[in-house]
Design a protein around this motif. Structure first.
Motif, PDB file in Angstrom:
ATOM      1  N   UNK A  37      10.721  -6.590   0.038  1.00  0.00           N
ATOM      2  CA  UNK A  37      10.389  -6.436   1.455  1.00  0.00           C
ATOM      3  C   UNK A  37       9.915  -5.011   1.736  1.00  0.00           C
ATOM      4  N   UNK A  38       9.089  -4.872   2.760  1.00  0.00           N
ATOM      5  CA  UNK A  38       8.596  -3.556   3.145  1.00  0.00           C
ATOM      6  C   UNK A  38       9.737  -2.693   3.686  1.00  0.00           C
ATOM      7  N   UNK A  39       9.676  -1.393   3.384  1.00  0.00           N
ATOM      8  CA  UNK A  39      10.724  -0.456   3.785  1.00  0.00           C
ATOM      9  C   UNK A  39      10.194   0.488   4.851  1.00  0.00           C
ATOM     10  N   UNK A  40      10.710   0.409   6.076  1.00  0.00           N
ATOM     11  CA  UNK A  40      10.243   1.319   7.131  1.00  0.00           C
ATOM     12  C   UNK A  40      10.644   2.760   6.840  1.00  0.00           C
ATOM     13  N   UNK A  41       9.803   3.697   7.259  1.00  0.00           N
ATOM     14  CA  UNK A  41      10.060   5.124   7.107  1.00  0.00           C
ATOM     15  C   UNK A  41       9.268   5.835   8.189  1.00  0.00           C
ATOM     16  N   UNK A  42       9.187   7.146   8.117  1.00  0.00           N
ATOM     17  CA  UNK A  42       8.383   7.909   9.065  1.00  0.00           C
ATOM     18  C   UNK A  42       7.651   9.033   8.347  1.00  0.00           C
ATOM     19  N   UNK A  43       6.501   9.413   8.908  1.00  0.00           N
ATOM     20  CA  UNK A  43       5.804  10.609   8.475  1.00  0.00           C
ATOM     21  C   UNK A  43       6.537  11.836   9.026  1.00  0.00           C
ATOM     22  N   UNK A  44       6.071  13.010   8.667  1.00  0.00           N
ATOM     23  CA  UNK A  44       6.745  14.239   9.088  1.00  0.00           C
ATOM     24  C   UNK A  44       6.726  14.430  10.600  1.00  0.00           C
ATOM     25  N   UNK A  45       5.770  13.782  11.289  1.00  0.00           N
ATOM     26  CA  UNK A  45       5.708  13.883  12.746  1.00  0.00           C
ATOM     27  C   UNK A  45       6.379  12.697  13.430  1.00  0.00           C
ATOM     28  N   UNK A  46       7.150  11.931  12.660  1.00  0.00           N
ATOM     29  CA  UNK A  46       7.914  10.772  13.142  1.00  0.00           C
ATOM     30  C   UNK A  46       7.077   9.535  13.418  1.00  0.00           C
ATOM     31  N   UNK A  47       5.794   9.532  13.074  1.00  0.00           N
ATOM     32  CA  UNK A  47       4.993   8.310  13.190  1.00  0.00           C
ATOM     33  C   UNK A  47       5.492   7.283  12.171  1.00  0.00           C
ATOM     34  N   UNK A  48       5.529   6.003  12.538  1.00  0.00           N
ATOM     35  CA  UNK A  48       6.028   4.978  11.622  1.00  0.00           C
ATOM     36  C   UNK A  48       5.221   4.899  10.330  1.00  0.00           C
ATOM     37  N   UNK A  49       5.929   4.631   9.240  1.00  0.00           N
ATOM     38  CA  UNK A  49       5.302   4.540   7.925  1.00  0.00           C
ATOM     39  C   UNK A  49       5.969   3.442   7.115  1.00  0.00           C
ATOM     40  N   UNK A  50       5.305   3.071   6.018  1.00  0.00           N
ATOM     41  CA  UNK A  50       5.912   2.259   4.976  1.00  0.00           C
ATOM     42  C   UNK A  50       6.246   3.180   3.815  1.00  0.00           C
ATOM     43  N   UNK A  51       7.448   3.037   3.276  1.00  0.00           N
ATOM     44  CA  UNK A  51       7.853   3.835   2.124  1.00  0.00           C
ATOM     45  C   UNK A  51       7.596   3.047   0.853  1.00  0.00           C
ATOM     46  N   UNK A  52       6.695   3.561   0.021  1.00  0.00           N
ATOM     47  CA  UNK A  52       6.322   2.889  -1.218  1.00  0.00           C
ATOM     48  C   UNK A  52       6.955   3.626  -2.404  1.00  0.00           C
ATOM     49  N   UNK A  53       8.226   3.345  -2.657  1.00  0.00           N
ATOM     50  CA  UNK A  53       8.910   3.965  -3.793  1.00  0.00           C
ATOM     51  C   UNK A  53       8.879   3.074  -5.025  1.00  0.00           C
ATOM     52  N   UNK A  54       8.514   1.832  -4.833  1.00  0.00           N
ATOM     53  CA  UNK A  54       8.355   0.869  -5.932  1.00  0.00           C
ATOM     54  C   UNK A  54       7.330  -0.161  -5.477  1.00  0.00           C
ATOM     55  N   UNK A  55       7.108  -1.196  -6.269  1.00  0.00           N
ATOM     56  CA  UNK A  55       6.064  -2.175  -5.970  1.00  0.00           C
ATOM     57  C   UNK A  55       6.274  -2.817  -4.603  1.00  0.00           C
ATOM     58  N   UNK A  56       5.231  -2.767  -3.782  1.00  0.00           N
ATOM     59  CA  UNK A  56       5.262  -3.367  -2.440  1.00  0.00           C
ATOM     60  C   UNK A  56       3.900  -4.004  -2.134  1.00  0.00           C
ATOM     61  N   UNK A  57       3.375  -4.797  -3.061  1.00  0.00           N
ATOM     62  CA  UNK A  57       2.057  -5.391  -2.871  1.00  0.00           C
ATOM     63  C   UNK A  57       2.066  -6.378  -1.703  1.00  0.00           C
ATOM     64  N   UNK A  58       0.925  -6.450  -1.012  1.00  0.00           N
ATOM     65  CA  UNK A  58       0.781  -7.306   0.158  1.00  0.00           C
ATOM     66  C   UNK A  58      -0.390  -8.260  -0.050  1.00  0.00           C
ATOM     67  N   UNK A  59      -0.146  -9.546   0.225  1.00  0.00           N
ATOM     68  CA  UNK A  59      -1.194 -10.568   0.174  1.00  0.00           C
ATOM     69  C   UNK A  59      -1.612 -10.877   1.610  1.00  0.00           C
ATOM     70  N   UNK A  60      -2.799 -10.442   2.033  1.00  0.00           N
ATOM     71  CA  UNK A  60      -3.171 -10.631   3.441  1.00  0.00           C
ATOM     72  C   UNK A  60      -3.667 -12.035   3.779  1.00  0.00           C
ATOM     73  N   UNK A  61      -4.200 -12.771   2.775  1.00  0.00           N
ATOM     74  CA  UNK A  61      -4.703 -14.127   3.004  1.00  0.00           C
ATOM     75  C   UNK A  61      -5.804 -14.198   4.054  1.00  0.00           C
ATOM     76  N   UNK A  62      -6.701 -13.221   4.001  1.00  0.00           N
ATOM     77  CA  UNK A  62      -7.924 -13.257   4.786  1.00  0.00           C
ATOM     78  C   UNK A  62      -9.086 -12.953   3.835  1.00  0.00           C
ATOM     79  N   UNK A  63     -10.294 -13.243   4.274  1.00  0.00           N
ATOM     80  CA  UNK A  63     -11.458 -13.078   3.406  1.00  0.00           C
ATOM     81  C   UNK A  63     -12.235 -11.814   3.748  1.00  0.00           C
ATOM     82  N   UNK A  64     -12.885 -11.263   2.727  1.00  0.00           N
ATOM     83  CA  UNK A  64     -13.788 -10.136   2.887  1.00  0.00           C
ATOM     84  C   UNK A  64     -15.220 -10.664   2.854  1.00  0.00           C
ATOM     85  N   UNK A  65     -16.040 -10.255   3.809  1.00  0.00           N
ATOM     86  CA  UNK A  65     -17.458 -10.590   3.754  1.00  0.00           C
ATOM     87  C   UNK A  65     -18.064  -9.782   2.610  1.00  0.00           C
TER      88      UNK A  65
END
Length: 220
Positions: A37-65
């Protein structure tokens, strides 16, 4: 940013459902986690972030033109074991065919758009004056069969190849590509649009997006 056409994916780390990212570009659309599961975190200015300390691949299931696209992400990366993907096809194409591969080199020295895998020469690359790891940057990559390839950093056009107008040939339909393979560090807002935001007719929208994202994440 809602007034910009062509949205396929808009991911905001502040919007999760059961540990998965909500795709705010589409109604009732939640992406699929291929690892933990994705792990919430923050940047240095407290903006929301995802913490990628290990594999966190995402399958969006949409198409690219395959003929026209824009990808962007806000990232403060750290050292991965190999190329850090923003987006990449599950099965790379065999040369001379083209599949989706956009990412940052394992040493943080370069970002690029690749023809199929990270082991070949990029179609277009950018080497910034300072390493891409350990600092927050907004990176945008665009392509169209009209104007070719471009890379932007923090709103500045930093690399272009107007002669490369070859569209993707595989690995771009829903389920055939992923986000964040081998990503490490902090990731902020991320998006994909089926338009080329480098076109003059979208200049005002692109600048507005860049201005918003730079302010949100404290990028100067």
């Amino acid at each position: 940013m809602a007034g910009i056409p062509g949205w396929s994916i808009f991911l905001d780390p502040a919007y999760l459902s059961g540990g998965a990212l909500i795709n705010r570009a589409l109604p009732n659309n939640v992406t699929q986690n291929l690892d933990a599961a994705q792990t919430p975190a923050t940047f240095s200015n407290d903006a929301p972030a995802l913490s990628m300390t290990s594999a966190r691949r995402v399958q969006p299931n949409t198409a690219v033109d395959p003929n026209v696209w824009t990808f962007f992400w806000v990232i403060n990366g750290s050292t991965p074991t190999s190329l850090m993907d923003l987006a990449g096809s599950v099965t790379p194409a065999t040369s001379p065919n083209l599949s989706l591969k956009i990412g940052i080199s394992s040493d943080g020295a370069r970002t690029g758009i690749y023809p199929n895998t990270a082991t070949v020469t990029p179609r277009l690359a950018y080497t910034p004056g300072s390493n891409l790891f350990g600092r927050t940057a907004l990176l945008m990559y665009t392509f169209s069969t009209r104007d070719g390839l471009r890379i932007y950093e923090n709103g500045n056009l930093v690399a272009t190849d107007a002669s490369d107008k070859t569209p993707l040939t595989s690995g771009y339909t829903a389920g055939q590509w992923r986000l964040f393979t081998n990503a490490r560090g902090l990731i902020g807002m991320t998006g994909h649009l089926n338009i080329d935001l480098s076109w003059p007719e979208y200049a005002a929208q692109r600048v507005a997006m860049e201005t918003f994202l730079k302010a949100k994440y404290g990028i100067t």
